[in-house]
Design a protein around this motif. Structure first.
Motif, mmCIF file in Angstrom:
data_model
loop_
_atom_site.group_PDB
_atom_site.id
_atom_site.type_symbol
_atom_site.label_atom_id
_atom_site.label_comp_id
_atom_site.label_asym_id
_atom_site.label_seq_id
_atom_site.Cartn_x
_atom_site.Cartn_y
_atom_site.Cartn_z
ATOM 1 N N ASN A 297 47.366 9.693 65.952
ATOM 2 C CA ASN A 297 47.187 8.743 64.849
ATOM 3 C C ASN A 297 46.806 9.417 63.523
ATOM 4 N N ALA A 298 46.730 10.745 63.537
ATOM 5 C CA ALA A 298 46.284 11.442 62.322
ATOM 6 C C ALA A 298 47.380 11.468 61.264
ATOM 7 N N THR A 299 46.980 11.586 60.025
ATOM 8 C CA THR A 299 47.971 11.722 58.943
ATOM 9 C C THR A 299 48.190 13.196 58.595
ATOM 10 N N THR A 300 47.142 14.005 58.823
ATOM 11 C CA THR A 300 47.294 15.431 58.573
ATOM 12 C C THR A 300 46.837 16.189 59.804
ATOM 13 N N VAL A 301 47.677 17.071 60.304
ATOM 14 C CA VAL A 301 47.315 17.889 61.451
ATOM 15 C C VAL A 301 47.531 19.346 61.070
ATOM 16 N N ALA A 302 46.488 20.127 61.266
ATOM 17 C CA ALA A 302 46.631 21.554 60.992
ATOM 18 C C ALA A 302 46.129 22.331 62.186
ATOM 19 N N VAL A 303 46.942 23.244 62.673
ATOM 20 C CA VAL A 303 46.534 24.116 63.770
ATOM 21 C C VAL A 303 46.642 25.544 63.264
ATOM 22 N N ILE A 304 45.542 26.249 63.375
ATOM 23 C CA ILE A 304 45.502 27.580 62.760
ATOM 24 C C ILE A 304 45.055 28.595 63.800
ATOM 25 N N GLY A 305 45.881 29.610 64.033
ATOM 26 C CA GLY A 305 45.509 30.691 64.931
ATOM 27 C C GLY A 305 45.898 30.431 66.373
ATOM 28 N N GLY A 306 45.569 31.363 67.253
ATOM 29 C CA GLY A 306 45.865 31.196 68.668
ATOM 30 C C GLY A 306 47.315 31.507 68.993
ATOM 31 N N LYS A 320 51.780 12.694 57.955
ATOM 32 C CA LYS A 320 52.391 13.029 56.667
ATOM 33 C C LYS A 320 52.431 14.530 56.453
ATOM 34 N N GLU A 321 51.443 15.190 57.038
ATOM 35 C CA GLU A 321 51.345 16.622 56.793
ATOM 36 C C GLU A 321 51.111 17.358 58.098
ATOM 37 N N LEU A 322 51.863 18.431 58.314
ATOM 38 C CA LEU A 322 51.663 19.242 59.506
ATOM 39 C C LEU A 322 51.613 20.709 59.101
ATOM 40 N N HIS A 323 50.551 21.379 59.556
ATOM 41 C CA HIS A 323 50.434 22.821 59.307
ATOM 42 C C HIS A 323 50.340 23.540 60.635
#
Ligand code: NAG
Ligand code: NAG
Ligand code: NAG
Ligand code: NAG
Ligand code: NAG
Ligand code: NAG
Ligand code: NAG
Ligand code: NAG
Length: 818
Positions: A297-306, A320-323
């Motif tokens: 349900n999120a509008t912005t998802v960012a996954v960093i590293g791993g 709306k935004e994916l990183h």
């Protein structure tokens, strides 16, 4: 004492003498690092900002600060403050920001901070406090409290803060909070405001379940708080009921690594309400994991590293935004993202494993796509990669491996405004007008993309282009002369490091809006193109690191009027007195020159190169004067020499002949027995007596007499030398009063002596015709010597001695040389 201490002491003692620096007129002062133990009285009372960090205050008393009623921001970082008295801030009580970072404060007077009624930001980072129970009850306007890096063990705020209506940020990073219980969060719940709470890097081992239930936060940062993977799983679950706009979590305190057993390890997230989630991941799962499904349900998802390897498919509802940054994807997840119709921005970068690309299909709202730094190789872009993505305005494919473009390849990306391909090898861009469908393109970066521009239509139809960066590429022939012809809106052109040797002056003829031109690191020798009248708007030009030796005056005079940044450094500038125009221009225009101290005059050796601004033009004036003096001197010497040569031409000629003669003495044939040197006044005697007696006697003696034997048409000197002196075996000198007075006679005599100087024999026969005073004989070089040695014949009218005279004379002439 070692060098370091010495230099420190020098630094500080120099520093202490200086007063503070004003950065904006009467408003901002900085006294940082000056070892001051007092606030200098020179500071005007109207200042608004004072940076007094890194000084030595120790104890804050009322008397420390002068009355500074307009002071709003005061930075007292690392001033060794230990003690803050009650009335310490009385004179600066209108502060809105107070920074006390890094002071070992052991005592806060109860009224110390409390007098700052207008304080909005209070920074107490690393001051050694162990509790949030600060005496700040009067600071009702407080918005931010930053108390990171202390020893605080509980996050419960003092109750009076519930009345702080604007309080919105509590930064508790790197404290010692290990437990959060429901009664610690009472105040947060009461405030019920969009607060930011930063708890990162606390050793959080236990959160009481429900402690955050019904709490509304703007942001919660719980990065690196859980000591283990298991603690994170439990901790997230304990956060149920929290309503937060932005949640940042992940990473472990101490960098704990583990293998996954539970694919549902982020299940706790499903009972937290959030819009934006930032997951800082460290795990390297040994099986495909599902970590996104609670983020549906999120509008912005960012996954960093791993290491994620392959993205799972999640039917995000409103994303709306994916990183996806540094997650080592092996494939660009076009398939997983296709049909996410709400997506506006996708950033997938820094995946260091080589990755393949799936097509991005049916993403009608996608505007921003950053796929930079991914090791992507694509043979044909971009018709198959994109379809149904008509809104993409920003596409970043920089720092990938190799991407080929076809004619029409950008048809599906016709809205593109920004395209970055730098440091990715791009195929066919300089060769075909593959970009020509991008009529809205404003920004194009193809720097260091291994392009050789062959086709002058490479930028065909890019009418709206504003910024063009093509550094580190190459040009074939004079393509650069036509390449930019239609880019009439271009304002910024970077052609640095393009191996350019020359640029045609009309290369930029249509770039009337050009403001920045970067030609750094080429091999240009001239910058004549800068004089082109269309470049009126240019303000910044970089031609450093080229091969420019000089810029002619007519170009300097036509440089763009508003040029304010001109980098000419690191060129082999030729400074000489013969062309001072350019050097003078450099000296006079240092205000527009970038790093004028790095413009060097080239000399034979690099170590002798000197700054062009140090060139001593005055010395050129001296040099010029010296040159004039030298040339005058030279001319004088030449004139003098010519005069001397003229004057002594006979001697010179004679010398030549002598040299010739000495070289071959045997071959000299003498046509006369004796050459007679005499004054014309004595001619009668010579003709009547000498000639009569010698030529008509037996044997006859052939005399050489100038008036009779000299060849006509030959110069007198030559005659004297050739016929007389060289052509006769002996010389007869007729000495008389007239002889001594005659310059010609003296000259002949001297010549004669010099011929026989080498041959010591008595080849010169002196006849004294009449007595001459001894004093006068000294006038004639060598005569005196002859007379002294008595090797002369004296003429006398007495017939007896007369007879003896002729006999002796004849003998002397006939005697042959040995
Ligand atoms: C700083 O100033 C104090 C006196 O105010 C002096 O004793 C000290 O030596 C100074 N420190 C340095 C490093 O100059
Ligand atoms: C704090 O506020 C109280 C009540 O308004 C006032 O009596 C007190 O003097 C204030 N303290 C300081 C240090 O200004
Ligand atoms: C942190 O708090 C614990 C008690 O909760 C204490 O034992 C420990 O010494 C504290 N650590 C530091 C660095 O102060
Ligand atoms: C949080 O802030 C947003 C705007 O920033 C506002 O619309 C919302 O009402 C606020 N929520 C609370 C609980 O204050
Ligand atoms: C997402 O929102 C829907 C509807 O609002 C809700 O039923 C569902 O539980 C939510 N899922 C998560 C994981 O928050
Ligand atoms: C494209 O991405 C690279 C690397 O992430 C970045 O340095 C560059 O600024 C980006 N380009 C634009 C135009 O934003
Ligand atoms: C510039 O534009 C004109 C007219 O649109 C066109 O004829 C010409 O080919 C273009 N030249 C280049 C180099 O793009
Ligand atoms: C130079 O700058 C001034 C002020 O910034 C501006 O008014 C003027 O038009 C500029 N001149 C040119 C030739 O662009």
């Amino acid at each position: 004492m070692n060098f370091f201490t010495v230099s420190l002491i020098v630094y500080f003692s120099v520093g202490a003498g200086k007063s503070c620096t004003e950065t904006t007129e009467n408003q901002h002062y900085t006294c940082t690092g000056r070892n001051l133990s007092y606030i200098p009285s020179s500071i005007p009372s109207s200042i608004q900002t004072l940076d007094f960090s890194f000084n030595v205050l120790k104890r804050l008393r009322k008397t420390v600060f002068p009355v500074l009623s307009f002071l709003r921001v005061l930075d007292l970082s690392r001033c060794q403050i230990k003690h803050i008295e009650n009335d310490a801030f009385h004179n600066v009580r209108n502060l809105t920001t107070l920074i006390l970072t890094g002071n070992p404060i052991t005592y806060f007077g109860p009224g110390g901070l409390n007098s700052l009624h207008n304080l909005q930001r209070l920074v107490l980072v690393d001051v050694g406090i162990s509790s949030l129970q600060l005496q700040i009850n009067n600071l009702t306007k407080l918005q931010e409290l930053r108390v990171g890096t202390n020893n605080i063990q509980s996050m419960s705020l003092p109750p009076f803060m519930s009345s702080f209506k604007d309080f919105s940020l509590l930064d508790l990073h790197a404290n010692n909070i290990s437990v959060i219980k429901t009664d610690h969060t009472v105040l947060l719940r009461e405030i019920g405001r969009n607060m930011t709470l930063i708890l990162s890097r606390n050793p959080l081992s236990y959160i009481e379940p429900g402690a955050f239930k019904n709490i509304h936060l703007c942001e919660l940062d719980i990065r690196s708080v859980f000591p283990s993977f298991a603690a994170q799983e439990i901790g997230l679950k304990a956060l149920y009921g929290l309503n937060v706009k932005r949640l940042k979590f992940g990473k472990y305190n101490g960098g704990f690594r583990f293998h996954f057993s539970d694919t549902d390890y982020l299940y706790g997230l499903c009972s937290i309400y959030f819009q934006e989630v930032y997951y800082y991941i460290m795990e390297r799962p040994n099986q495909p994991i599902s970590f996104l499904h609670c983020m549906i349900n999120a509008t912005t998802v960012a996954v960093i590293g791993g290491v994620i390897n392959k993205m799972e498919y999640v039917p995000f509802r409103e994303i709306k935004e994916l990183h996806l940054i540094s997650v080592k994807l092996s494939t660009l997840p076009g398939k997983q993202l296709s049909h996410l119709r709400a997506l506006e921005k996708v950033v997938i970068t820094h995946n260091s494993a080589p990755i393949w690309a799936d097509a991005f299909i049916d993403m009608p709202n996608l505007q921003y796509l950053d796929l930079s730094s991914n090791q992507i190789t694509l043979y044909k872009c971009c018709t198959t990669l994109f379809s149904g993505t008509p809104q993409i305005r920003y596409l970043n494919l920089s720092q990938n491996i190799d991407i080929g473009f076809d004619l029409g390849g950008f048809d599906a990306l016709a809205s593109l405004e920004i395209l970055d391909l730098h440091r990715t090898n791009v195929e066919r861009v300089g060769y075909l007008p593959v970009l020509s469908s991008l009529k809205y393109l404003r920004y194009l970066d193809v720097s260091y993309s291994s392009i050789t521009f062959i086709n002058i239509f490479s930028f065909y139809r890019l009418k709206n282009l504003n910024v063009l960066k093509i550094a580190g590429n190459k040009f074939q022939g004079d393509v650069a002369r036509y390449l930019f012809n239609n880019l009439t809106l271009l304002e910024h052109l970077d052609m640095s490091y393009c191996h350019m040797v020359e640029l045609h002056p009309s290369s930029f003829k249509n770039l009337q809006r050009l403001r920045l031109l970067n030609l750094r690191g080429n091999h240009l020798m001239t910058v004549d193109f800068l004089a082109y009248p269309s470049l009126k708007q240019l303000t910044s030009v970089y031609v450093n690191k080229n091969s420019i030796t000089t810029i002619p005056l007519h170009v300097l005079q036509k440089l763009p009027a508003n040029l304010s940044e001109f980098d000419l450094s690191s060129n082999p500038i030729y400074c000489s007195c013969s062309q001072t125009d350019f050097t003078l221009w450099i000296i006079q225009n240092q205000n527009i020159l970038k790093q004028p101290e790095n413009i060097f005059c080239k000399t034979f050796s690099q170590s002798l190169d000197f700054r062009a601004t140090d060139f001593d033009i005055d010395s050129c004036v001296h040099m010029k004067r010296l040159a004039i003096v030298l040339s005058v001197f030279f001319i004088t010497v030449v004139v003098l020499l010519s005069f001397l040569v003229y004057r002594f031409q006979f001697y010179l000629q004679y010398c030549c002949i002598l040299l010739r003669g000495y070289r071959s003495p045997g071959q000299q044939e003498c046509s006369y027995d004796a050459f007679v040197i005499f004054s014309s006044y004595d001619e009668v005697w010579v003709m009547n007596e000498l000639m009569e007696n010698l030529e008509n006697g037996v044997p006859p003696i052939q005399l050489c007499l100038h008036m009779r034997d000299f060849q006509a048409g030959k110069s007198i000197a030559s005659n004297i030398i050739d016929e007389g002196i060289m052509g006769s075996r002996k010389i007869i000198v007729v000495v008389s009063q007239h002889f001594i007075d005659s310059a010609w006679c003296r000259f002949e005599f001297e010549l004669a002596q010099s011929r026989f100087m080498m041959e010591r024999n008595a080849n010169i026969i002196i006849i004294i015709l009449e007595d001459v005073e001894e004093r006068k004989t000294k006038k004639v070089l060598g005569l005196h010597k002859h007379l002294k040695k008595n090797t002369y014949l004296k003429w006398s009218r007495d017939p007896l001695s007369n007879m003896r005279f002729w006999i002796r004379l004849r003998k002397a002439i006939i005697a042959t040389n040995q």
